[in-house]
Design a protein around this motif. Structure first.
Motif, PDB file in Angstrom:
ATOM      1  N   VAL A  15       0.803  -1.257  -0.229  1.00 19.15           N
ATOM      2  CA  VAL A  15       0.044   0.023   0.071  1.00 19.15           C
ATOM      3  C   VAL A  15       0.707   1.177  -0.093  1.00 19.15           C
ATOM      4  N   CYS A  16       2.048   1.103   0.880  1.00 17.19           N
ATOM      5  CA  CYS A  16       2.855   2.356   0.899  1.00 17.19           C
ATOM      6  C   CYS A  16       3.307   2.532  -0.528  1.00 17.19           C
ATOM      7  N   ALA A  17       4.014   1.540  -1.091  1.00 16.18           N
ATOM      8  CA  ALA A  17       4.707   1.679  -2.358  1.00 16.18           C
ATOM      9  C   ALA A  17       3.524   2.168  -3.585  1.00 16.18           C
ATOM     10  N   LEU A  18       2.484   1.675  -3.339  1.00 14.70           N
ATOM     11  CA  LEU A  18       1.522   2.216  -4.596  1.00 14.70           C
ATOM     12  C   LEU A  18       1.235   3.556  -4.256  1.00 14.70           C
ATOM     13  N   ILE A  19       0.881   3.795  -2.978  1.00 21.05           N
ATOM     14  CA  ILE A  19       0.467   5.461  -2.865  1.00 21.05           C
ATOM     15  C   ILE A  19       1.738   6.299  -3.232  1.00 21.05           C
ATOM     16  N   HIS A  20       2.821   5.932  -2.814  1.00 22.19           N
ATOM     17  CA  HIS A  20       4.074   6.507  -3.190  1.00 22.19           C
ATOM     18  C   HIS A  20       4.400   6.718  -4.762  1.00 22.19           C
ATOM     19  N   ASP A  21       4.142   5.411  -5.443  1.00 21.50           N
ATOM     20  CA  ASP A  21       4.359   5.372  -6.682  1.00 21.50           C
ATOM     21  C   ASP A  21       3.574   6.393  -7.366  1.00 21.50           C
ATOM     22  N   ASP A  22       1.963   6.461  -7.062  1.00 22.31           N
ATOM     23  CA  ASP A  22       1.290   7.127  -7.822  1.00 22.31           C
ATOM     24  C   ASP A  22       1.674   8.899  -7.553  1.00 22.31           C
ATOM     25  N   VAL A  23       2.222   9.182  -6.663  1.00 27.29           N
ATOM     26  CA  VAL A  23       2.740  10.642  -6.340  1.00 27.29           C
ATOM     27  C   VAL A  23       3.930  10.913  -7.386  1.00 27.29           C
ATOM     28  N   MET A  24       4.739   9.695  -7.309  1.00 23.95           N
ATOM     29  CA  MET A  24       5.935   9.966  -8.241  1.00 23.95           C
ATOM     30  C   MET A  24       5.807   9.804  -9.727  1.00 23.95           C
ATOM     31  N   ASP A  25       4.541   9.207 -10.168  1.00 20.93           N
ATOM     32  CA  ASP A  25       4.238   8.962 -11.756  1.00 20.93           C
ATOM     33  C   ASP A  25       3.095  10.065 -11.997  1.00 20.93           C
ATOM     34  N   GLY A  26       2.796  10.755 -10.784  1.00 20.30           N
ATOM     35  CA  GLY A  26       1.720  11.555 -11.125  1.00 20.30           C
ATOM     36  C   GLY A  26       0.575  10.981 -11.691  1.00 20.30           C
ATOM     37  N   ASP A  58      -3.331   9.761 -11.692  1.00 19.77           N
ATOM     38  CA  ASP A  58      -4.451  10.452 -11.195  1.00 19.77           C
ATOM     39  C   ASP A  58      -5.356   9.397 -10.759  1.00 19.77           C
ATOM     40  N   THR A  59      -5.275   7.941 -11.105  1.00 17.64           N
ATOM     41  CA  THR A  59      -6.148   6.994 -10.820  1.00 17.64           C
ATOM     42  C   THR A  59      -5.450   5.632 -10.436  1.00 17.64           C
ATOM     43  N   ARG A  60      -6.180   5.154  -9.468  1.00 20.95           N
ATOM     44  CA  ARG A  60      -5.462   3.658  -9.044  1.00 20.95           C
ATOM     45  C   ARG A  60      -6.651   2.754  -8.891  1.00 20.95           C
ATOM     46  N   ARG A  61      -6.534   1.658  -9.760  1.00 28.70           N
ATOM     47  CA  ARG A  61      -7.704   0.604  -9.666  1.00 28.70           C
ATOM     48  C   ARG A  61      -9.201   1.383  -9.929  1.00 28.70           C
ATOM     49  N   SER A 119      -6.430   8.464  -7.405  1.00 27.28           N
ATOM     50  CA  SER A 119      -5.368   8.037  -6.563  1.00 27.28           C
ATOM     51  C   SER A 119      -5.490   8.844  -5.195  1.00 27.28           C
ATOM     52  N   ILE A 120      -4.607   8.443  -4.192  1.00 26.66           N
ATOM     53  CA  ILE A 120      -4.569   9.076  -2.680  1.00 26.66           C
ATOM     54  C   ILE A 120      -4.271  10.786  -2.923  1.00 26.66           C
ATOM     55  N   HIS A 121      -3.486  11.198  -3.609  1.00 25.89           N
ATOM     56  CA  HIS A 121      -2.982  12.332  -3.563  1.00 25.89           C
ATOM     57  C   HIS A 121      -4.009  13.297  -4.275  1.00 25.89           C
ATOM     58  N   LYS A 122      -4.667  12.615  -5.391  1.00 33.09           N
ATOM     59  CA  LYS A 122      -5.894  13.280  -6.165  1.00 33.09           C
ATOM     60  C   LYS A 122      -7.092  13.547  -5.100  1.00 33.09           C
ATOM     61  N   LEU A 123      -7.349  12.414  -4.292  1.00 34.92           N
ATOM     62  CA  LEU A 123      -8.303  12.321  -3.508  1.00 34.92           C
ATOM     63  C   LEU A 123      -8.454  13.633  -2.451  1.00 34.92           C
ATOM     64  N   SER A 138     -11.184  -1.989 -19.048  1.00 32.13           N
ATOM     65  CA  SER A 138     -12.291  -2.430 -18.469  1.00 32.13           C
ATOM     66  C   SER A 138     -11.938  -3.529 -17.245  1.00 32.13           C
ATOM     67  N   VAL A 139     -10.820  -3.995 -17.545  1.00 30.51           N
ATOM     68  CA  VAL A 139     -10.240  -5.127 -16.470  1.00 30.51           C
ATOM     69  C   VAL A 139      -9.253  -4.657 -15.693  1.00 30.51           C
ATOM     70  N   THR A 140      -8.534  -3.788 -16.255  1.00 31.94           N
ATOM     71  CA  THR A 140      -7.201  -3.332 -15.398  1.00 31.94           C
ATOM     72  C   THR A 140      -7.528  -2.072 -14.926  1.00 31.94           C
ATOM     73  N   GLY A 141      -8.628  -1.526 -15.068  1.00 32.41           N
ATOM     74  CA  GLY A 141      -8.941  -0.147 -14.363  1.00 32.41           C
ATOM     75  C   GLY A 141      -8.103   1.042 -14.569  1.00 32.41           C
ATOM     76  N   LYS A 142      -7.130   0.909 -15.721  1.00 33.61           N
ATOM     77  CA  LYS A 142      -6.240   1.926 -16.140  1.00 33.61           C
ATOM     78  C   LYS A 142      -6.689   2.051 -17.778  1.00 33.61           C
ATOM     79  N   PRO A 143      -6.417   3.473 -18.392  1.00 32.92           N
ATOM     80  CA  PRO A 143      -6.684   3.743 -19.585  1.00 32.92           C
ATOM     81  C   PRO A 143      -5.839   2.827 -20.677  1.00 32.92           C
ATOM     82  N   ALA A 144      -6.183   2.625 -21.921  1.00 32.51           N
ATOM     83  CA  ALA A 144      -5.736   1.662 -22.723  1.00 32.51           C
ATOM     84  C   ALA A 144      -4.410   2.192 -23.012  1.00 32.51           C
TER      85      ALA A 144
END
Lengths: 357, 357
Positions: free
Chosen positions: B88-99, B101-104, B108-112, B253-259
């Motif tokens: 969970v730490c790795a994913l939350i920090h990863d989303d900040v590092m990658d900028g 906006d979404t996760r699953r 993402s937490i920073h967007k929230l 529709s399966v990954t939750g991420k844009p194609a």
């Protein structure tokens, strides 16, 4: 070994620095085995950790141990020194959160890696590379802290006893950091709320829990642990109030930060809350138009400093520091702390509240 | 209790989810005592953790334990579930590092927290508030992981045995994350370097170390631990290569991420390195002008996908996945893993490499 004077605090600090240096050098060898790409990480964390720092948390843990009648061994010193690496994480992440370019007069970690990105003409955004590196290096410092504690070779039952305190200290730190970030985002100033932030960030994280950490290594009584709480919480608030004064009035050549840094940053502290409460309409207008402006001139900083003094807020904070420190020192009279512990805790109270950096 | 089919993996996952839910709810009560300001932190981390997630690391730890002939107890399940909070730490920090906006599929937490700042009309920069909150919440998740392990009530000697594996896993994760960030900043593509990143981020952190973690709880032999390494490292690389294919060809529709998310991000993977190596001059021109453009249209994504297929890079990666998975499965024949362990590790290998999400 007995400690009873400033020179003893200095020799305790040297022992802590020695333990930190040995641990980080050995971990950096581990990183080097993964690959030379990690060399900048190793160098950065080593300089950041070893160049300076008051080592307050390990010192309080050390004194917490001596005050409970136990002696320090190399294993114990390694265990208590691990607390400094939590603080390294907090500072590195704090600089990212505040967008601070410098720390202790040197570039902050994210600025250092941003610079490396630019100099090596790497691809992508240099500031983003700096931020990503600093987030990961902060995470690594937090993990290294635990690893330093776990590999300290203290007895298994000592380790098992310290883990609950160690965890609570870290949770309270992050809770306190969030309270602070949230406080800065509110449109209003409030002394009570500022003191609550101070309680978590300084009272608990910097003083009470490190003392408990040392006490738990020593297997101290509940009574002693309570005395440490009664000493630690007010002292932590006093420590934070001193920090607030230094953020406005500190000497840049001593603090390593530009004069009036907290004024440019618009940091909401008890000092500013009291100033706002007491300001005349004219002063309030000057405050609101200047406070939080990142481009304040020296003259504008002087104007704000004068308002903070003339409202009596600065001297009110000074008297709060004195009162809190007195309350803290009074707690030392109860609870079976050893004489050497009482001497050192008295000295640390002065060090924490009557400082220039 | 014996496990030998997908339904068993599902019931293991349920037990892990149950343990995580209980822990986080109890920690959130602790945060609530500090103050209502922390409610958004508690809510965010609880939803992020419990809404979805494959629980791969706890599952591998669970199977590592069963493969070593030990049985799971509620205490053991709590201990192995703690690994998910590192992630969970790795994913939350990863989303900040990658900028990101979404996760699953959710913000993402920073967007929230950026959104909360805007909606509540707080003062200061909303994106900066989002980033600060996400850094602290990631730190808290990392600390909670350790706290969940420490308070799992496993036997003291089990805890002492697992700590070195637990620490090494976390250091390797952060080292792997930095290798990845650094790799993305280089101007060149390289299959070997990409596989090294995969080895640290997936081989070691996702598979080998969780298996060792389970084995250390069971007090397993050196021989068994080596078999887990021989199974885990190639499987982790295969896992990462599957991730690289999904980042380009995954169904949104399966990954939750844009194609084609990795194409927009310009993520340097083994897949892209091989494509570049094999591309014609014309293809190389198309690749260079589109790869890493955050505003790629669906049509441009299709063009890049076609190049990746027509160079044979996609099918080459598929055959690498097959080969690595075969090597991994062959390691199960040696080293005294229990039959139930062999069955489950075979199943997890398929789950990790033949997935759509």
């Amino acid at each position: 070994m007995s400690f009873s004077s400033t020179s003893d605090i200095n020799s305790m600090r040297s022992a802590i620095n020695q333990a930190l240096s040995e641990f980080v050098k050995s971990e950096n060898k581990y990183l080097a085995k993964i690959g030379p790409e990690l060399d900048p990480v190793a160098t950065a964390i080593e300089s950041f950790l070893l160049d300076s720092g008051k080592r307050l948390r390990p010192l309080f843990a050390y004194v917490g141990l001596l005050g409970a009648g136990a002696d320090a061994s190399p294993e114990i010193i390694k265990a208590i020194s691990s607390l400094e690496l939590i603080h390294v994480c907090a500072l590195i992440h704090d600089d990212v959160m505040d967008g601070s370019d410098t720390r202790r007069g040197s570039p902050s970690i994210h600025k250092l890696f941003e610079k490396m990105h630019t100099e090596n003409q790497l691809v992508g955004s240099a500031p983003q590379f700096g931020i990503s590196s600093a987030i990961l290096i902060g995470d690594l410092a937090l993990i290294w802290s635990a690893q330093m504690l776990h590999t300290s070779s203290i007895k298994n039952d000592q380790l098992i006893r310290t883990l609950p305190v160690y965890d609570e200290m870290r949770v309270e730190l992050m809770a306190g950091q969030y309270l602070d970030v949230y406080e800065q985002s509110l449109g209003t100033q409030n002394v009570e709320r500022s003191l609550k932030v101070a309680r978590y960030k300084s009272g608990k994280y910097t003083i009470q829990r490190p003392l408990h950490f040392g006490a738990s290594l020593a297997g101290a009584s509940e009574e002693l642990i309570n005395s440490y709480t009664n000493y630690g919480i007010p002292l932590g608030e006093a420590f934070q109030l001193r920090d607030d004064l230094l953020g406005v009035f500190g000497d840049p050549s001593v603090t390593g930060k530009p004069a009036g840094d907290d004024l440019r940053e618009g940091k909401r502290t008890a000092l500013i809350a009291i100033t706002m409460d007491r300001a005349t309409n004219g002063q309030l207008k000057d405050l609101k138009s200047n406070f939080g402006d990142p481009n304040l001139t020296g003259e504008q900083v002087n104007l704000l400093q004068e308002i903070i003094i003339s409202t009596g807020a600065a001297s009110h904070i000074e008297s709060m520091i004195k009162e809190l420190t007195d309350t803290s020192l009074a707690a030392l009279k109860h609870g079976g702390i050893t004489p050497v512990g009482i001497n050192l805790l008295t000295e640390l109270a002065i060090l924490a509240t009557n400082r220039k950096i």
